[in-house]
Write an enzyme that holds these catalytic residues in place. Sequence first.
Site, PDB file in Angstrom:
ATOM      1  N   GLU A  95      10.154   1.808  10.493  1.00  0.00           N
ATOM      2  CA  GLU A  95      11.066   2.940  10.265  1.00  0.00           C
ATOM      3  C   GLU A  95      10.223   4.190  10.468  1.00  0.00           C
ATOM      4  O   GLU A  95       9.315   4.452   9.683  1.00  0.00           O
ATOM      5  CB  GLU A  95      11.627   2.915   8.838  1.00  0.00           C
ATOM      6  CG  GLU A  95      12.419   1.672   8.473  1.00  0.00           C
ATOM      7  CD  GLU A  95      13.713   1.530   9.248  1.00  0.00           C
ATOM      8  OE1 GLU A  95      14.222   2.529   9.791  1.00  0.00           O
ATOM      9  OE2 GLU A  95      14.206   0.395   9.331  1.00  0.00           O
ATOM     10  N   LYS A 150       0.844  -1.197   0.000  1.00  0.00           N
ATOM     11  CA  LYS A 150       0.000   0.000   0.000  1.00  0.00           C
ATOM     12  C   LYS A 150       0.877   1.244   0.000  1.00  0.00           C
ATOM     13  O   LYS A 150       1.578   1.520   0.970  1.00  0.00           O
ATOM     14  CB  LYS A 150      -0.878   0.033   1.257  1.00  0.00           C
ATOM     15  CG  LYS A 150      -1.795   1.257   1.268  1.00  0.00           C
ATOM     16  CD  LYS A 150      -2.248   1.579   2.669  1.00  0.00           C
ATOM     17  CE  LYS A 150      -2.037   2.987   3.102  1.00  0.00           C
ATOM     18  NZ  LYS A 150      -2.064   4.058   2.144  1.00  0.00           N
ATOM     19  N   VAL A 155       1.497   6.045  13.897  1.00  0.00           N
ATOM     20  CA  VAL A 155       0.894   4.934  13.147  1.00  0.00           C
ATOM     21  C   VAL A 155       1.738   3.666  13.329  1.00  0.00           C
ATOM     22  O   VAL A 155       1.203   2.563  13.479  1.00  0.00           O
ATOM     23  CB  VAL A 155       0.729   5.285  11.639  1.00  0.00           C
ATOM     24  CG1 VAL A 155       0.193   4.090  10.865  1.00  0.00           C
ATOM     25  CG2 VAL A 155      -0.201   6.481  11.465  1.00  0.00           C
ATOM     26  N   GLY A 156       3.049   3.827  13.360  1.00  0.00           N
ATOM     27  CA  GLY A 156       3.953   2.681  13.528  1.00  0.00           C
ATOM     28  C   GLY A 156       3.628   1.896  14.801  1.00  0.00           C
ATOM     29  O   GLY A 156       3.676   0.659  14.810  1.00  0.00           O
ATOM     30  N   SER A 190       4.954   7.545  10.330  1.00  0.00           N
ATOM     31  CA  SER A 190       5.037   8.246  11.617  1.00  0.00           C
ATOM     32  C   SER A 190       5.103   7.257  12.780  1.00  0.00           C
ATOM     33  O   SER A 190       4.628   6.120  12.675  1.00  0.00           O
ATOM     34  CB  SER A 190       3.821   9.145  11.778  1.00  0.00           C
ATOM     35  OG  SER A 190       2.654   8.340  11.807  1.00  0.00           O
ATOM     36  N   GLU A 208       8.484  16.003  16.143  1.00  0.00           N
ATOM     37  CA  GLU A 208       8.809  16.045  14.712  1.00  0.00           C
ATOM     38  C   GLU A 208       7.844  17.006  14.004  1.00  0.00           C
ATOM     39  O   GLU A 208       6.634  16.806  14.016  1.00  0.00           O
ATOM     40  CB  GLU A 208       8.668  14.638  14.107  1.00  0.00           C
ATOM     41  CG  GLU A 208       9.178  14.575  12.677  1.00  0.00           C
ATOM     42  CD  GLU A 208       8.979  13.203  12.045  1.00  0.00           C
ATOM     43  OE1 GLU A 208       7.912  12.610  12.215  1.00  0.00           O
ATOM     44  OE2 GLU A 208       9.921  12.746  11.360  1.00  0.00           O
TER      45      GLU A 208
HETATM   46  P1  NAD Z   1       1.944   8.190   8.223  1.00  0.00           P
HETATM   47  O1  NAD Z   1       2.331   7.407   9.424  1.00  0.00           O
HETATM   48  O2  NAD Z   1       0.808   9.112   8.338  1.00  0.00           O
HETATM   49  O3  NAD Z   1       1.586   7.200   7.004  1.00  0.00           O
HETATM   50  C1  NAD Z   1       2.491   6.211   6.570  1.00  0.00           C
HETATM   51  C2  NAD Z   1       1.701   5.124   5.856  1.00  0.00           C
HETATM   52  O4  NAD Z   1       0.844   4.480   6.807  1.00  0.00           O
HETATM   53  C3  NAD Z   1       0.790   5.659   4.758  1.00  0.00           C
HETATM   54  O5  NAD Z   1       0.757   4.754   3.691  1.00  0.00           O
HETATM   55  C4  NAD Z   1      -0.562   5.718   5.460  1.00  0.00           C
HETATM   56  O6  NAD Z   1      -1.661   5.682   4.576  1.00  0.00           O
HETATM   57  C5  NAD Z   1      -0.487   4.483   6.322  1.00  0.00           C
HETATM   58  N1  NAD Z   1      -1.401   4.480   7.483  1.00  0.00           N
HETATM   59  C6  NAD Z   1      -2.005   5.538   8.076  1.00  0.00           C
HETATM   60  N2  NAD Z   1      -2.792   5.119   9.084  1.00  0.00           N
HETATM   61  C7  NAD Z   1      -2.674   3.776   9.138  1.00  0.00           C
HETATM   62  C8  NAD Z   1      -3.228   2.769   9.973  1.00  0.00           C
HETATM   63  N3  NAD Z   1      -4.070   3.066  10.973  1.00  0.00           N
HETATM   64  N4  NAD Z   1      -2.860   1.484   9.782  1.00  0.00           N
HETATM   65  C9  NAD Z   1      -1.982   1.165   8.800  1.00  0.00           C
HETATM   66  N5  NAD Z   1      -1.445   2.071   7.961  1.00  0.00           N
HETATM   67  C10 NAD Z   1      -1.775   3.365   8.123  1.00  0.00           C
HETATM   68  O7  NAD Z   1       3.264   8.927   7.719  1.00  0.00           O
HETATM   69  P2  NAD Z   1       3.425   9.932   6.488  1.00  0.00           P
HETATM   70  O8  NAD Z   1       2.803  11.223   6.878  1.00  0.00           O
HETATM   71  O9  NAD Z   1       3.015   9.273   5.239  1.00  0.00           O
HETATM   72  O10 NAD Z   1       5.020  10.096   6.422  1.00  0.00           O
HETATM   73  C11 NAD Z   1       5.748  10.932   7.252  1.00  0.00           C
HETATM   74  C12 NAD Z   1       6.349  10.168   8.405  1.00  0.00           C
HETATM   75  O11 NAD Z   1       7.151   9.110   7.911  1.00  0.00           O
HETATM   76  C13 NAD Z   1       7.280  11.024   9.236  1.00  0.00           C
HETATM   77  O12 NAD Z   1       7.065  10.749  10.596  1.00  0.00           O
HETATM   78  C14 NAD Z   1       8.669  10.562   8.820  1.00  0.00           C
HETATM   79  O13 NAD Z   1       9.678  10.768   9.777  1.00  0.00           O
HETATM   80  C15 NAD Z   1       8.411   9.121   8.579  1.00  0.00           C
HETATM   81  N6  NAD Z   1       9.443   8.540   7.715  1.00  0.00           N
HETATM   82  C16 NAD Z   1      10.356   7.708   8.283  1.00  0.00           C
HETATM   83  C17 NAD Z   1      11.387   7.172   7.503  1.00  0.00           C
HETATM   84  C18 NAD Z   1      12.408   6.251   8.116  1.00  0.00           C
HETATM   85  O14 NAD Z   1      13.040   5.506   7.367  1.00  0.00           O
HETATM   86  N7  NAD Z   1      12.634   6.270   9.406  1.00  0.00           N
HETATM   87  C19 NAD Z   1      11.458   7.490   6.153  1.00  0.00           C
HETATM   88  C20 NAD Z   1      10.505   8.352   5.612  1.00  0.00           C
HETATM   89  C21 NAD Z   1       9.494   8.861   6.408  1.00  0.00           C
END
Ligand code: NAD
Length: 495
Positions: free
Chosen positions: A249, A174, A231-232, A228, A384
């Site tokens: 990550e 996804k 969500v992680g 994020s 962040e």
């Molecule tokens: P996000 O956590 O909002 O979304 C990430 C993914 O998770 C998206 O595909 C989203 O649709 C999905 N998601 C959202 N809610 C979910 C749920 N309840 N269950 C399962 N999946 C769900 O993050 P974002 O706004 O897309 O990206 C920014 C974040 O990503 C920042 O915190 C950034 O630091 C992090 N990031 C980390 C790395 C790393 O390698 N450490 C790399 C890039 C980005």
Amino acid sequence: MVKTYFNYINGAWVKSSSREKVDVINPANRKVLAKVQFSSRDDVGKAVEAAEKAFDKWRKIPAPKRGEIIFKAAAIMEKKKEQLARLLTMDNGKNLEEARGEIQEGIDITKYVAGEGRRLFGETTPSELRDKFCMTIREPIGVVGLITPWNFPFSIPCWKISPALVAGNTIVFKPATDAPLLGLEIAKIFEEAGLPKGVLNIVTGSGAIVGDEITKHPRIKALSFTGSTEVGRKVYTEGAKRLISVELEMGGKNPEIVLRDADLDLAVDGAIWGAFGTSGQRCTATSRIIVERPVLEEFTKKFLKRVEKIKVGNGLKKGVFMGPIINERQMKKILNYIEIGKREGAKLLTGGYRLMDKEYRKGFFIAPTVFTDVTPEMRIAQEEIFGPVVCIMPAENFEDAIRIANSTTYGLSSSIYTKDISKAFKAMRELESGIVYINAPTIGAEVHLPFGGVKGTGNKGREAGTEAIKEFTEVKSVFIDYSGRLQRAQIDVEY
Ligand code: NAD
């Protein structure tokens, strides 16, 4: 006519069972770039079924042959590099130079892990018993669920898809809700490269439906998530309930330390690129610059001069350094953090507002923003922000700088500028982060090195490099006894 993208399930491009679609918006001008499927839980179920069906055949294809398909995919990516980079700039906003860099990173990891098809090393070891042979082998896990963010919509999916495939897994993927087009292009590339049907499946849609279903689906055997920390944590919890492997990550609050003996011009170069590259929307973005007091004033003056020259605009335009923010919600979140910083007593040195004239009016642009007089307990120094906002923080000495650097819950990347080799080595040891840069900015991964963070950034796993394969394989220990008699370990030992 706006192009419609479909889900890719079992080797076919299909509509969602929900029959719903969503617009994909260019964040630089809010023009509709394409429509993608707004998928249902049922679509995830179909993708899992296809991936499960394809697994047995795929895992039995010799790994070097799987690697060849992945090499072909890398070659197609190379051919399409410019076209993909332009799409990436329109979908995500980052400038064209950075977009080309990101496509290259995707090509690099794909090539790198394709070669693993001829390695996938196990170990052989002596046995404690006579006429017995011991070894480990690496095996695929099964159907893996991949969930990725919008900020690196090409390279992060490649970091996950290519190693998962070479190791023999099948995939339900996804991409992010924002900037999903590059993920769909990756599926097209692998289709063109000859990947058998069902091996890679892609389902677009919301995190709350598609993402949630992937994390909860009982037949998905491992999860790999980048996004994020909030969500992680949910993804981890769902994976833990089923005792499956979950690679996370997540966010960062990355410091650049500038010591009194640093080459200040170099440190300024690093801080500009680290803080404002990709408009600060990188997990490794520099969000805190910790400067030893004797050089604080000089560094700040030099830095400010450079920040004020940053050209903001549509990333397709020549000379633009900083593109838009990904969407309105994220833009409001960043502007809110700027207000928080002001209320907390930090001094706003420059920026701090949305750009609204002419070319900016239709997009989501924020001026590069610098706070000084920031102290470690302030929210802007802890949370962040994920935008073009950086905090300058004074430090009394080297130890104080390290203490401040380590004072957040995150631990992805950190950097230090110094000419003192002893302090550089001490910093390597003391900095609590998965990545450390000496005399270089906090951003700039290379694919043959492991990537990931400690503390609130990750759960110990690493992507890329030598770790990439570990994420997507199980280790099996094998004992071959050719003595022709029962030999009991720890009991029948002969000297
Ligand atoms: P996000 O956590 O909002 O979304 C990430 C993914 O998770 C998206 O595909 C989203 O649709 C999905 N998601 C959202 N809610 C979910 C749920 N309840 N269950 C399962 N999946 C769900 O993050 P974002 O706004 O897309 O990206 C920014 C974040 O990503 C920042 O915190 C950034 O630091 C992090 N990031 C980390 C790395 C790393 O390698 N450490 C790399 C890039 C980005």
